[in-house]
Design a protein around this motif. Structure first.
Motif, PDB file in Angstrom:
ATOM      1  N   ASN A  22      33.495 -60.816  13.802  1.00 16.13           N
ATOM      2  CA  ASN A  22      33.594 -62.319  13.438  1.00 16.13           C
ATOM      3  C   ASN A  22      34.381 -63.007  14.182  1.00 16.13           C
ATOM      4  N   SER A  23      35.108 -62.541  15.229  1.00 11.08           N
ATOM      5  CA  SER A  23      36.194 -63.299  16.091  1.00 11.08           C
ATOM      6  C   SER A  23      36.056 -62.753  17.708  1.00 11.08           C
ATOM      7  N   LEU A  25      35.967 -61.356  21.057  1.00  5.89           N
ATOM      8  CA  LEU A  25      34.831 -60.755  22.019  1.00  5.89           C
ATOM      9  C   LEU A  25      33.941 -59.914  21.102  1.00  5.89           C
ATOM     10  N   ARG A  45      36.584 -57.348   8.606  1.00  2.00           N
ATOM     11  CA  ARG A  45      37.406 -56.682   7.761  1.00  2.00           C
ATOM     12  C   ARG A  45      36.876 -57.116   6.141  1.00  2.00           C
ATOM     13  N   LYS A  49      33.991 -62.648   5.540  1.00  2.00           N
ATOM     14  CA  LYS A  49      34.153 -62.751   7.147  1.00  2.00           C
ATOM     15  C   LYS A  49      32.817 -62.355   7.763  1.00  2.00           C
ATOM     16  N   LEU A  72      39.137 -51.305   8.677  1.00  3.16           N
ATOM     17  CA  LEU A  72      39.546 -50.046   9.727  1.00  3.16           C
ATOM     18  C   LEU A  72      41.104 -49.533   9.279  1.00  3.16           C
ATOM     19  N   ASN A  98      35.207 -52.288  18.782  1.00  3.46           N
ATOM     20  CA  ASN A  98      35.491 -53.607  19.462  1.00  3.46           C
ATOM     21  C   ASN A  98      36.939 -53.921  18.551  1.00  3.46           C
ATOM     22  N   TYR A 173      50.993 -50.464  21.163  1.00  5.08           N
ATOM     23  CA  TYR A 173      49.611 -50.856  21.354  1.00  5.08           C
ATOM     24  C   TYR A 173      49.028 -50.288  22.558  1.00  5.08           C
ATOM     25  N   LYS A 177      45.502 -48.229  23.018  1.00  5.38           N
ATOM     26  CA  LYS A 177      44.318 -48.464  23.991  1.00  5.38           C
ATOM     27  C   LYS A 177      44.339 -47.556  24.796  1.00  5.38           C
ATOM     28  N   ALA A 208      41.577 -62.557  27.854  1.00  4.16           N
ATOM     29  CA  ALA A 208      40.603 -63.382  27.306  1.00  4.16           C
ATOM     30  C   ALA A 208      41.025 -64.176  26.126  1.00  4.16           C
ATOM     31  N   THR A 210      41.473 -65.476  22.876  1.00  3.30           N
ATOM     32  CA  THR A 210      40.557 -65.080  21.457  1.00  3.30           C
ATOM     33  C   THR A 210      41.825 -65.199  20.647  1.00  3.30           C
TER      34      THR A 210
HETATM   35  N1  LIG Z   1      41.454 -60.780  24.155  1.00  2.00           N
HETATM   36  C1  LIG Z   1      42.402 -60.159  25.176  1.00  2.00           C
HETATM   37  O1  LIG Z   1      42.726 -60.646  26.155  1.00  2.00           O
HETATM   38  C2  LIG Z   1      42.069 -58.518  25.173  1.00  2.00           C
HETATM   39  C3  LIG Z   1      42.820 -57.766  26.215  1.00  2.00           C
HETATM   40  C4  LIG Z   1      42.623 -56.573  26.170  1.00  2.00           C
HETATM   41  C5  LIG Z   1      41.991 -55.772  25.194  1.00  2.00           C
HETATM   42  N2  LIG Z   1      41.467 -56.613  24.005  1.00  2.00           N
HETATM   43  C6  LIG Z   1      40.749 -55.822  22.954  1.00  2.00           C
HETATM   44  O2  LIG Z   1      39.441 -56.528  22.606  1.00  2.00           O
HETATM   45  C7  LIG Z   1      39.096 -56.168  21.306  1.00  2.00           C
HETATM   46  C8  LIG Z   1      38.638 -57.499  20.596  1.00  2.00           C
HETATM   47  O3  LIG Z   1      40.049 -58.413  20.479  1.00  2.00           O
HETATM   48  P1  LIG Z   1      39.901 -59.837  20.533  1.00  2.00           P
HETATM   49  O4  LIG Z   1      40.212 -60.385  21.794  1.00  2.00           O
HETATM   50  O5  LIG Z   1      38.303 -60.322  20.413  1.00  2.00           O
HETATM   51  O6  LIG Z   1      40.708 -60.349  19.404  1.00  2.00           O
HETATM   52  P2  LIG Z   1      40.371 -61.088  18.163  1.00  2.00           P
HETATM   53  O7  LIG Z   1      39.696 -62.286  18.267  1.00  2.00           O
HETATM   54  O8  LIG Z   1      41.702 -61.154  17.253  1.00  2.00           O
HETATM   55  O9  LIG Z   1      39.388 -60.324  17.300  1.00  2.00           O
HETATM   56  C9  LIG Z   1      39.969 -58.884  16.638  1.00  2.00           C
HETATM   57  C10 LIG Z   1      38.856 -58.604  15.786  1.00  2.00           C
HETATM   58  O10 LIG Z   1      39.380 -57.238  15.137  1.00  2.00           O
HETATM   59  C11 LIG Z   1      39.315 -57.362  13.751  1.00  2.00           C
HETATM   60  N3  LIG Z   1      40.096 -56.673  13.190  1.00  2.00           N
HETATM   61  C12 LIG Z   1      41.419 -56.660  12.947  1.00  2.00           C
HETATM   62  N4  LIG Z   1      42.260 -55.659  12.071  1.00  2.00           N
HETATM   63  C13 LIG Z   1      40.837 -55.064  11.495  1.00  2.00           C
HETATM   64  C14 LIG Z   1      41.036 -53.973  10.444  1.00  2.00           C
HETATM   65  N5  LIG Z   1      41.841 -53.830   9.907  1.00  2.00           N
HETATM   66  N6  LIG Z   1      39.588 -53.862  10.137  1.00  2.00           N
HETATM   67  C15 LIG Z   1      38.734 -54.237  10.755  1.00  2.00           C
HETATM   68  N7  LIG Z   1      38.481 -55.360  11.540  1.00  2.00           N
HETATM   69  C16 LIG Z   1      39.920 -55.639  12.092  1.00  2.00           C
HETATM   70  C17 LIG Z   1      39.684 -58.780  13.404  1.00  2.00           C
HETATM   71  O11 LIG Z   1      39.374 -59.242  12.325  1.00  2.00           O
HETATM   72  P3  LIG Z   1      40.165 -60.501  11.230  1.00  2.00           P
HETATM   73  O12 LIG Z   1      39.410 -61.690  12.074  1.00  2.00           O
HETATM   74  O13 LIG Z   1      39.957 -60.231  10.158  1.00  2.00           O
HETATM   75  O14 LIG Z   1      41.660 -60.489  11.949  1.00  2.00           O
HETATM   76  C18 LIG Z   1      38.910 -59.539  14.488  1.00  2.00           C
HETATM   77  O15 LIG Z   1      37.444 -59.647  14.148  1.00  2.00           O
HETATM   78  C19 LIG Z   1      40.569 -55.589  20.732  1.00  2.00           C
HETATM   79  O16 LIG Z   1      40.148 -54.304  20.582  1.00  2.00           O
HETATM   80  C20 LIG Z   1      41.587 -55.757  21.618  1.00  2.00           C
HETATM   81  O17 LIG Z   1      42.412 -54.843  21.869  1.00  2.00           O
HETATM   82  C21 LIG Z   1      41.485 -57.930  24.136  1.00  2.00           C
END
Ligand SMILES: NC(=O)c1ccc[n+]([C@@H]2O[C@H](COP(=O)([O-])OP(=O)(O)OC[C@H]3O[C@@H](n4cnc5c(N)ncnc54)[C@H](OP(=O)(O)O)[C@@H]3O)[C@@H](O)[C@H]2O)c1
Length: 305
Positions: A22-23, A25, A45, A49, A72, A98, A173, A177, A208, A210
């Motif tokens: 839903n959000s 990446l 979640r 959503k 999760l 993801n 964190y 990872k 990124a 997000t």
């Molecule tokens: N953005 C970056 O710069 C970056 C850098 C390194 C790694 N990452 C990794 O990329 C991945 C995606 O993150 P993003 O940047 O796209 O962040 P995001 O926009 O915050 O998306 C995170 C997603 O994970 C979901 N989530 C969180 N807790 C959850 C739970 N208990 N059960 C199910 N879903 C859950 C969130 O749901 P809700 O919307 O309900 O909160 C959201 O859909 C993550 O694994 C993050 O560690 C991102």
């Protein structure tokens, strides 16, 4: 030539499941895969959503979008989601692990485990175990783990995995990872040993824009961190660019297991997908197996397998 979303091969007839669809990446990954014809389970979640993501993507989707509730942070929810997927699909081509949370104050999952360990690592570990029989049905199926550059700084604190003695939000964190990277390799080794046609790959998005950073800042209530992100903004790329390494790992014919894919620009922070250095901690087979064993034991009770 850089690899872009237009290089994603036709996905017609294929089924994918994306967590956190839903959000950020996850949403971008779902958008690209469904535009290429994949049927996509949008695992979010809450069902609300997931339905909102379905509505966002409906206009450009070329195949069915299936909303799925998956928290999760609760292994019972993971078990229910596995049952629902099994009821709706005979086979799975792609599982993209993801979803993630970043550096919240110490919180516990429904099973009493540290939240980042639970969501980023263990929930996905359990989900993968439960969906492997469906992935096994398809030759060329892939599990893609979404790690982070934070893995380079990670350490698996085997003596205090849940941060009970000492909790450092960023350390937890990085641990989670690194666990993604180690699990990707450990799973690949297991799949290979049993002659499975499923492969396990791993990618990271660099930096990124997000909801990850604003959610983290809000959870910690740190205005200083908010300011730091604003100053760092030029280092960040769009969510669509950040999703490319995981899309590459999921769909490019040349992407391989036992490699780490991320953006190819300076410091692997932005740019088009490329091979990155593997965090040396992930190369330790003994640690990988130890983490696997612990994760299997922790998820077994809830999943009953
Ligand atoms: N953005 C970056 O710069 C970056 C850098 C390194 C790694 N990452 C990794 O990329 C991945 C995606 O993150 P993003 O940047 O796209 O962040 P995001 O926009 O915050 O998306 C995170 C997603 O994970 C979901 N989530 C969180 N807790 C959850 C739970 N208990 N059960 C199910 N879903 C859950 C969130 O749901 P809700 O919307 O309900 O909160 C959201 O859909 C993550 O694994 C993050 O560690 C991102």
């Amino acid at each position: 030539m850089p690899w872009t979303a237009s290089d994603i091969p036709d996905q017609s007839g294929r089924t994918a499941l994306i967590t956190g669809a839903n959000s950020g990446l996850g949403l971008e990954t779902a958008r690209e895969l469904t535009q290429k014809g994949a049927r996509v389970f949008l695992a979010c979640r809450s069902l609300e959503k997931a339905k909102a993501a379905q509505a966002t993507l409906a206009a450009t989707a070329q195949a069915e979008l299936i909303p799925l509730a998956l928290d999760l942070a609760d292994l019972n929810s993971v078990r229910r989601a596995i049952d629902q997927v099994r009821a709706k699909a005979q086979a799975l081509d792609l599982l993209i692990n993801n979803a993630g949370v970043m550096a919240p104050p110490r919180q516990l999952s429904a099973q009493g485990l540290e939240l980042q360990f639970a969501v980023n690592h263990l929930g996905h570990f359990a989900l993968t175990q439960g969906l492997l029989p469906l992935l096994d049905q398809r030759s060329g199926s892939r599990v893609v783990h979404v790690s982070s550059g934070a893995a380079y700084f990670g350490r698996i604190a085997f003596a205090d995995l849940q941060g009970e003695q000492r909790y450092d939000a960023w350390g937890a964190y990085a641990q989670s990872k690194l666990a993604n990277l180690m699990t990707a390799f450990a799973l690949q080794e297991q799949l290979q040993r049993r002659g499975s046609k499923t492969q396990s790959l791993v990618a990271h998005p660099g930096l990124a824009r997000t909801n990850l950073q604003p959610t983290s800042v809000a959870a910690r209530g740190s205005r200083l961190e908010g300011l730091a992100y604003r100053l760092m903004d030029p280092l960040f790329q769009s969510a669509a660019m950040g999703a490319l390494p995981q899309l590459y790992a999921a769909t490019a014919a040349e992407a391989e297991p036992m490699a780490f894919y991320g953006p190819g620009g300076a410091g692997n922070l932005k740019g088009y997908p490329s091979r990155c250095r593997i965090a040396k901690q992930a190369l330790n087979t003994e640690s990988r197996e130890r983490l696997w064993q612990i994760s299997a034991e922790l998820s077994e009770a809830a999943l009953g397998n």
